[in-house]
Scaffold this motif. Structure first.
Motif, PDB file in Angstrom:
ATOM      1  N   PHE A 141      -6.602  -0.007   4.278  1.00 46.50           N
ATOM      2  CA  PHE A 141      -6.853  -1.430   4.445  1.00 46.50           C
ATOM      3  C   PHE A 141      -8.077  -1.589   5.343  1.00 46.50           C
ATOM      4  CE2 PHE A 141      -6.106  -5.529   6.652  1.00 46.50           C
ATOM      5  CZ  PHE A 141      -6.102  -6.356   5.544  1.00 46.50           C
ATOM      6  N   VAL A 142      -9.100  -2.286   4.836  1.00 41.95           N
ATOM      7  CA  VAL A 142     -10.351  -2.501   5.561  1.00 41.95           C
ATOM      8  C   VAL A 142     -10.511  -3.999   5.783  1.00 41.95           C
ATOM      9  CG1 VAL A 142     -12.848  -2.178   5.528  1.00 41.95           C
ATOM     10  CG2 VAL A 142     -11.360  -0.444   4.513  1.00 41.95           C
TER      11      VAL A 142
ATOM     12  N   LEU B 290       0.846  -1.193   0.000  1.00 40.50           N
ATOM     13  CA  LEU B 290       0.000   0.000   0.000  1.00 40.50           C
ATOM     14  C   LEU B 290       0.881   1.242   0.000  1.00 40.50           C
ATOM     15  CD1 LEU B 290      -2.568  -1.108   2.726  1.00 40.50           C
ATOM     16  CD2 LEU B 290      -3.066  -0.787   0.301  1.00 40.50           C
ATOM     17  N   ALA B 291       0.477   2.230  -0.782  1.00 40.42           N
ATOM     18  CA  ALA B 291       1.181   3.503  -0.807  1.00 40.42           C
ATOM     19  C   ALA B 291       0.709   4.371   0.354  1.00 40.42           C
ATOM     20  CB  ALA B 291       0.930   4.224  -2.137  1.00 40.42           C
TER      21      ALA B 291
ATOM     22  N   MET C  52     -15.836   5.360  17.091  1.00 42.86           N
ATOM     23  CA  MET C  52     -14.536   5.901  16.709  1.00 42.86           C
ATOM     24  C   MET C  52     -14.614   6.315  15.253  1.00 42.86           C
ATOM     25  SD  MET C  52     -12.403   2.291  16.681  1.00 42.86           S
ATOM     26  CE  MET C  52     -12.872   1.919  18.356  1.00 42.86           C
ATOM     27  N   SER C  53     -13.676   7.162  14.845  1.00 43.28           N
ATOM     28  CA  SER C  53     -13.674   7.612  13.456  1.00 43.28           C
ATOM     29  C   SER C  53     -12.260   8.004  13.040  1.00 43.28           C
ATOM     30  CB  SER C  53     -14.619   8.798  13.267  1.00 43.28           C
ATOM     31  OG  SER C  53     -14.175   9.910  14.011  1.00 43.28           O
ATOM     32  N   CYS C  54     -12.080   8.120  11.740  1.00 47.16           N
ATOM     33  CA  CYS C  54     -10.790   8.489  11.190  1.00 47.16           C
ATOM     34  C   CYS C  54     -11.031   9.201   9.851  1.00 47.16           C
ATOM     35  CB  CYS C  54      -9.931   7.262  10.990  1.00 47.16           C
ATOM     36  SG  CYS C  54      -8.225   7.622  10.602  1.00 47.16           S
ATOM     37  N   GLN C  55     -10.509  10.409   9.716  1.00 40.38           N
ATOM     38  CA  GLN C  55     -10.595  11.135   8.455  1.00 40.38           C
ATOM     39  C   GLN C  55      -9.718  10.450   7.420  1.00 40.38           C
ATOM     40  OE1 GLN C  55     -13.414  13.373   9.290  1.00 40.38           O
ATOM     41  NE2 GLN C  55     -12.335  14.332   7.625  1.00 40.38           N
ATOM     42  N   TRP C  56     -10.167  10.465   6.182  1.00 42.88           N
ATOM     43  CA  TRP C  56      -9.351   9.957   5.073  1.00 42.88           C
ATOM     44  C   TRP C  56      -9.197  11.101   4.103  1.00 42.88           C
ATOM     45  CZ3 TRP C  56     -10.533   6.083   0.659  1.00 42.88           C
ATOM     46  CH2 TRP C  56      -9.368   5.438   0.261  1.00 42.88           C
TER      47      TRP C  56
ATOM     48  N   ASP D 174       1.123   5.740   8.020  1.00 47.03           N
ATOM     49  CA  ASP D 174       0.504   6.481   6.914  1.00 47.03           C
ATOM     50  C   ASP D 174      -0.482   5.663   6.089  1.00 47.03           C
ATOM     51  OD1 ASP D 174       1.779   8.951   7.465  1.00 47.03           O
ATOM     52  OD2 ASP D 174       3.598   8.198   6.496  1.00 47.03           O
ATOM     53  N   VAL D 175      -1.002   4.574   6.653  1.00 49.31           N
ATOM     54  CA  VAL D 175      -2.022   3.750   5.999  1.00 49.31           C
ATOM     55  C   VAL D 175      -3.251   3.711   6.904  1.00 49.31           C
ATOM     56  CG1 VAL D 175      -2.614   1.388   5.293  1.00 49.31           C
ATOM     57  CG2 VAL D 175      -0.376   2.327   4.710  1.00 49.31           C
TER      58      VAL D 175
END
Length: 181
Positions: A120-121, A114-115, A175-179, A135-136
């Motif tokens: 990854f889910v 992965l760049a 929980m959350s995470c910005q992409w 950074d992934v």
């Protein structure tokens, strides 16, 4: 997108999860494996009815992307009108790759190439995750049927900017995470 993992044959939990498709306006369902069977190490979940789960999901076959879990088999595919047996899958979202896997083979300790900024889910652990590691993006919606680690039953949602894990019963964010796009 609505992310559902580890249904394990529970029509009760699936119906609760599918209500969020309408409520959140999700266009696609991403199934992260262990769809129909409870597996030999898990208890039989409430509302266990694999045939009903398949029939209900078949109503959404035209908007499902799925990967195979360690409890899924060729026999399960016979009941499903959507491909269920891919070991992993890729989505391109906002120009970035998002790898989908159940998590029993590919996982945060054994990632595909992965760049920086890709994602990854996965499912399998029944533990929700929404974070960056090296950074992934790592995202696991938890389990709608057999949550573990003291977490409530949960599912995931991506609104185009943020990956969120939501409590199945209330929709409250865990929980959350910005992409970044």
């Amino acid at each position: 997108m609505l992310f559902i993992s580890d249904i394990h044959g529970s029509i009760t939990a699936l119906n609760k999860a599918l209500a969020y498709k309408i409520k959140l306006g999700a266009k696609h369902l991403v199934l992260l494996g262990d769809v129909l069977n409870h597996g030999p190490r898990n208890p039989i979940p409430e509302g266990y009815d694999p045939a009903a789960v398949a029939a209900r999901l078949n109503q959404y076959a035209d908007c499902i992307v799925a990967v195979r879990g360690n409890c899924d088999s060729e026999v399960d595919q016979m009941l499903c009108d959507f491909p269920l047996l891919a070991e992993y899958n890729w989505l391109i979202v906002a120009g970035k790759r998002l790898c989908l896997s159940h998590g029993h083979q590919l996982n945060p300790q054994q990632l595909p190439p992965l760049a920086k900024g890709e994602g990854f889910v996965f499912g399998h652990t029944h533990l929700p995750v929404a974070e960056y590691q090296d950074d992934v993006l790592l995202f696991n919606p938890g389990s709608i049927t057999i949550p573990k680690g003291g977490h409530p039953a949960s599912l995931g949602h991506y609104d185009g900017q943020c990956f969120r894990v939501l409590k199945l019963d209330s929709g409250e964010p865990l929980m959350s995470c910005q992409w970044p796009t």
